[in-house]
Design an enzyme around this catalytic site. Structure first.
Site, PDB file in Angstrom:
ATOM      1  N   GLN A  84      41.963  38.706  32.321  1.00  0.00           N
ATOM      2  CA  GLN A  84      43.229  38.456  33.008  1.00  0.00           C
ATOM      3  C   GLN A  84      43.603  36.980  33.012  1.00  0.00           C
ATOM      4  OE1 GLN A  84      42.544  40.182  36.871  1.00  0.00           O
ATOM      5  NE2 GLN A  84      42.373  42.253  36.067  1.00  0.00           N
ATOM      6  N   HIS A 148      40.867  38.469  38.133  1.00  0.00           N
ATOM      7  CA  HIS A 148      41.401  38.015  39.428  1.00  0.00           C
ATOM      8  C   HIS A 148      41.592  36.501  39.524  1.00  0.00           C
ATOM      9  CE1 HIS A 148      39.569  41.918  41.335  1.00  0.00           C
ATOM     10  NE2 HIS A 148      40.356  42.151  40.294  1.00  0.00           N
ATOM     11  N   GLU A 240      48.912  45.188  48.578  1.00  0.00           N
ATOM     12  CA  GLU A 240      49.545  44.703  49.802  1.00  0.00           C
ATOM     13  C   GLU A 240      50.674  43.729  49.535  1.00  0.00           C
ATOM     14  OE1 GLU A 240      45.454  44.793  52.546  1.00  0.00           O
ATOM     15  OE2 GLU A 240      46.520  42.897  52.210  1.00  0.00           O
ATOM     16  N   TYR A 261      36.598  51.642  43.288  1.00  0.00           N
ATOM     17  CA  TYR A 261      36.889  52.563  42.193  1.00  0.00           C
ATOM     18  C   TYR A 261      35.859  53.683  42.122  1.00  0.00           C
ATOM     19  CZ  TYR A 261      40.266  49.048  40.806  1.00  0.00           C
ATOM     20  OH  TYR A 261      41.321  48.181  40.806  1.00  0.00           O
TER      21      TYR A 261
END
Length: 366
Positions: A84, A148, A240, A261
């Protein structure tokens, strides 16, 4: 040098590819392509005089002008394109018209891993070149892996810069003030730490931290009152939207509305004293990306509403707002909204978004 269809900034000319129509709660709206053939686009920054920048995760920054011509910008720092991570957000400073300043975030190699970093730079639009590249923030310390990074930048009304930092897949670190993982940080435009930051005097805390307990905030925006909001990824459920507050703990991984998960429970439940509740959450997860809070300039019916890209379900989620309460409004969906990575409002009130899978930048208008 590659040429695109002509684009004007405030009065876009019709493209040879017919605009598509989308049915919404306020009637039919139009979506048209502004740029194509992009490779994993991450952010768009709208500049004066019809120009705009697009970052590609692989480490490429593209400059587009009012004729539709694209040029690759030189002088971009070396980035780590892994998982990412890569070249992530790009934002034009509020005074860009006079200073040429932009802010960029990216994944940077460090001694013990890879970490989220923010730089400022001066963009010469005539030469498509960056100069005066200066590191304003670098997380301490980065970690291995490619998850992340967070990485949105917002210039606050107070003149300081707010940067979202993911917890890099190291869940407990989001509760550790000794690391930047899982936080929103606040620094001055020259990289200084503001004396009013909440943990400046806290022993062993990183002084740049403004709020903590975040998982992976990939959307951030100011509302009309100048308040900062973020959209962040949960695990399996529990994405969120949060209004960021000075010194606040947003709970990850102690509390969450999702689960691992594997199906295992996360932390201690959905609430705990001293930890913030989300203003809105999704279950199942939509994988939220860019966040934009709309002015109402072109679509008066949507004034104050939140627009958030979905990387999982291929739509733009619109949330209705009443005070600090948010509720689901609708899903804006078409073939163009495939893995929406960024959403921005243009000066004319049109809504621009980047689609990873459609490899393009699109414009929503009346």
């Amino acid at each position: 040098m590659k040429r695109l269809f002509p684009v004007l900034f405030l009065c876009l000319l019709p493209l040879s590819v017919a605009a598509q129509s989308i049915a919404t709660s306020i009637g039919t709206i139009s979506v048209e392509k502004l740029a194509g053939e992009l490779k994993d686009p991450w952010a768009v920054a709208i500049l004066p005089k019809g120009q705009f920048l697009i970052s590609e995760k692989r480490g490429v920054l593209l400059l587009f002008d009012q004729t539709g011509e694209r040029r690759r910008v030189s002088g971009v720092p070396k980035v780590v394109s892994k998982g990412q991570g890569g070249l992530l957000d790009v934002v034009a400073a509020r005074d860009f018209a006079t200073t040429g300043t932009i802010f960029m975030t990216f994944a940077k190699n460090q001694a013990r891993g890879v970490g989220t970093t923010m730089v400022s730079a001066t963009l010469d639009t005539n030469r498509a070149k960056l100069s005066n590249v200066k590191t304003l923030f670098e997380m301490q310390q980065g970690t291995v892996g490619g998850r992340h990074f967070g990485s949105r930048v917002v210039e606050g009304r107070d003149g300081f810069l707010y940067v979202t930092v993911g917890e890099r897949g190291d869940r407990p670190s989001a509760q550790d003030l000794n690391t930047h993982n899982g936080s929103v940080v606040r620094v001055a435009r020259d990289g200084r730490v503001p004396a009013s930051n909440p943990f400046v005097s806290t022993p062993n805390a990183q002084p740049e931290i403004w709020s903590f307990g975040h998982r992976n905030p990939q959307g951030a925006a100011l509302d009309s009152a100048g308040l900062l909001w973020v959209a962040e990824h949960g695990a399996k459920g529990g994405d969120e939207v949060n209004r960021v507050k000075k010194g606040a703990n947003f709970g990850w991984p102690v509390i969450s509305y999702g689960e691992h998960y594997s199906g295992r429970k996360i932390g201690e439940g959905t609430s705990k004293s001293g930890m913030e509740q989300p203003n809105f959450y999704w279950d199942p997860s939509i994988a939220p990306s860019g966040l934009m809070i709309y002015s109402g300039k072109m679509f008066a019916e949507w004034e104050g509403d939140f627009f958030i890209g979905s990387l999982k379900f291929d739509h733009i989620a619109r949330l209705d707002r009443a005070g600090n309460r948010l509720r689901s409004g609708e899903q804006i969906k078409s073939r163009e909204t495939a893995r929406v990575r960024d959403v921005r409002e243009a000066p004319d009130g049109s809504i621009w978004f980047l689609s990873v899978d459609r490899r393009g930048l699109f414009r929503i208008s009346r």
